[in-house]
Design an enzyme around this catalytic site. Structure first.
Site, PDB file in Angstrom:
ATOM      1  N   GLY A 117      69.119  54.327  27.140  1.00 13.55           N
ATOM      2  CA  GLY A 117      68.140  53.504  27.856  1.00 13.55           C
ATOM      3  C   GLY A 117      68.430  52.044  27.556  1.00 13.55           C
TER       4      GLY A 117
ATOM      5  N   THR B  60      66.744  54.041  14.649  1.00 15.58           N
ATOM      6  CA  THR B  60      65.714  53.008  14.849  1.00 15.58           C
ATOM      7  C   THR B  60      64.819  53.416  16.030  1.00 15.58           C
ATOM      8  OG1 THR B  60      67.194  51.723  16.263  1.00 15.58           O
ATOM      9  CG2 THR B  60      67.119  51.088  13.948  1.00 15.58           C
TER      10      THR B  60
ATOM     11  N   ARG C  48      62.676  56.947  16.753  1.00 17.27           N
ATOM     12  CA  ARG C  48      61.434  57.534  16.255  1.00 17.27           C
ATOM     13  C   ARG C  48      61.779  58.590  15.202  1.00 17.27           C
ATOM     14  NH1 ARG C  48      58.831  53.962  17.922  1.00 17.27           N
ATOM     15  NH2 ARG C  48      57.081  54.018  19.367  1.00 17.27           N
TER      16      ARG C  48
ATOM     17  N   GLU D 276      54.538  57.722   8.856  1.00 19.45           N
ATOM     18  CA  GLU D 276      54.562  56.271   8.618  1.00 19.45           C
ATOM     19  C   GLU D 276      53.159  55.819   8.247  1.00 19.45           C
ATOM     20  OE1 GLU D 276      56.360  54.185  11.896  1.00 19.45           O
ATOM     21  OE2 GLU D 276      58.215  55.309  11.724  1.00 19.45           O
TER      22      GLU D 276
ATOM     23  N   HIS E 267      59.988  50.451   9.496  1.00 21.77           N
ATOM     24  CA  HIS E 267      59.733  50.300  10.944  1.00 21.77           C
ATOM     25  C   HIS E 267      59.574  48.822  11.331  1.00 21.77           C
ATOM     26  CE1 HIS E 267      58.002  52.515  14.700  1.00 21.77           C
ATOM     27  NE2 HIS E 267      58.690  51.424  15.037  1.00 21.77           N
TER      28      HIS E 267
HETATM   29  C1  GLV Z   1      58.258  50.280  18.454  1.00 23.16           C
HETATM   30  O1  GLV Z   1      58.598  51.162  17.754  1.00 23.16           O
HETATM   31  C2  GLV Z   1      57.778  50.468  19.805  1.00 23.16           C
HETATM   32  O2  GLV Z   1      57.464  51.574  20.199  1.00 23.16           O
HETATM   33  O3  GLV Z   1      57.684  49.499  20.521  1.00 23.16           O
END
Ligand code: GLV
Length: 344
Positions: free
Chosen positions: A162, A256, A258, A287, A309
């Site tokens: 994406g 980075t 989820r 988290e 995060h």
């Molecule tokens: C960050 O993790 C978002 O979902 O924008």
């Protein structure tokens, strides 16, 4: 006595962590609203929404199951309510619940791709050049050089092609001279037709060498895997023991995206047994981080880099996110629903 303004101001509830990031911008550019920060846990947030009769809530990434939606719908009465995600992922929001309760949900597309891609690049470099360990050794008064690896010519696999995955591919191919291959559930034809490109233009734009929809074919040659998929049915725990074992034992893994995309216990096992070389993680199943199984705490492993995060948490991305949110709120209040960046 209540000021005239405060009596007419629309109340906007914002989860505390997001309010800390946005207070200055929200107050400066959203002075028409009354801002109320609330704790993110569902019960607190629902209470806060009811107490303030609020129909607009800005949320972080916490997962909400029911009470929040009921509270918003009650406060909104006959009209719609709004959940504005501070960011782009919406796996914490129950879209079916929202649809049933006349709650619109917005995200902030395109606001944080660059920041997340830059953090991903930072993690790749830190991991491969062993920066945290070298820094630690210097602080421990040990001058202990380690021979590491060059990235140029190595194969980076981008799982999830994406906007963010594409930005990572661009940085890695153009900036680091890596060979970049991609994996996605969309076919190459679908990707190309979305962008109106032929194959050559599409590959050229992102510095791509190959594109796969078959994970196992994609995984076998990777030196580094970086994960940018959304969490949805079919991607939860996608990186399980089987898919992790398809990677070379010399491979590095970066996430980075989820935490829920990876079976964290299986990842722990692979790293501990050195079936995977090392991992850098910014996102976690729980988290703030707490191991899924207490005996498999990723913080105990030497071959892991962890960040809390923060990939999208830059001044620039936060500003763009907050401007997007303010615009969506304004459009919501004006009934310009089609102009909002909605997912529901
Ligand atoms: C960050 O993790 C978002 O979902 O924008």
């Amino acid at each position: 006595m209540m000021g005239k303004d405060s009596a007419v101001k629309e109340t906007v509830i914002c989860t505390e962590a997001q309010f800390v990031k946005g207070e200055e911008n929200f107050r400066r550019y959203g002075s028409a609203y009354s801002w109320i920060p609330c704790q993110e846990e569902e019960e607190n947030l629902a209470r806060c929404i009811r107490d303030n009769k609020a129909r607009i809530a800005i949320l972080g990434t916490y997962r909400y199951r029911g009470q929040l939606y009921q509270a918003l719908a009650e406060s909104a009465g006959e009209g719609p309510a709004l959940i504005a995600r501070h960011g782009v992922g919406y796996d914490g929001v129950d879209l079916e619940f929202c649809k049933k309760n006349d709650i619109m949900v917005t995200i902030t597309p395109g606001t944080l791709d660059q920041s997340v891609a830059e953090h991903t690049a930072a993690l790749i470099l830190s991991l491969v050049r062993d920066i945290p360990a070298l820094d630690r050794s210097m602080r421990e008064f040990r001058y202990a050089p380690v021979t590491t690896m060059e990235l140029a010519g190595k194969t980076l696999g981008v799982a999830g092609f994406g906007k963010i995955g594409k930005q990572v591919a661009t940085i890695a191919s153009r900036g680091l001279a890596m060979k970049v291959i991609a994996f996605d559930s969309l076919t190459l034809e679908e990707q190309m037709s979305r962008e109106g490109f032929g194959k050559e233009e599409f590959y050229g734009k992102y510095g791509l060498s190959e594109y796969y929809t078959d994970y196992f074919e994609f995984a076998e040659s990777l030196d580094i895997l970086t994960i940018h998929m959304p969490v949805m049915e079919g991607t939860l725990n996608f990186f399980d023991a089987d898919r992790l074992s398809a990677l070379k034992s010399s491979a590095y893994l970066i996430n980075t995206g989820r935490g829920a995309l990876i079976d964290e216990d299986a990842l722990y096992n692979a790293l501990k047994a050195e079936h995977l070389r090392a991992a850098a993680l910014d996102v976690f199943r729980n988290e703030p981080y707490a191991p899924v199984s207490p005996a498999k705490d990723l913080r105990q492993l030497p071959n892991v880099i962890l960040t809390p995060h923060v990939a999208s948490n830059t001044v620039e991305a936060n500003f763009r996110v907050q401007q997007n949110i303010l615009q969506n709120i304004e459009r919501f209040l004006q009934g310009r629903y089609e102009e909002m960046t909605r997912v529901v």
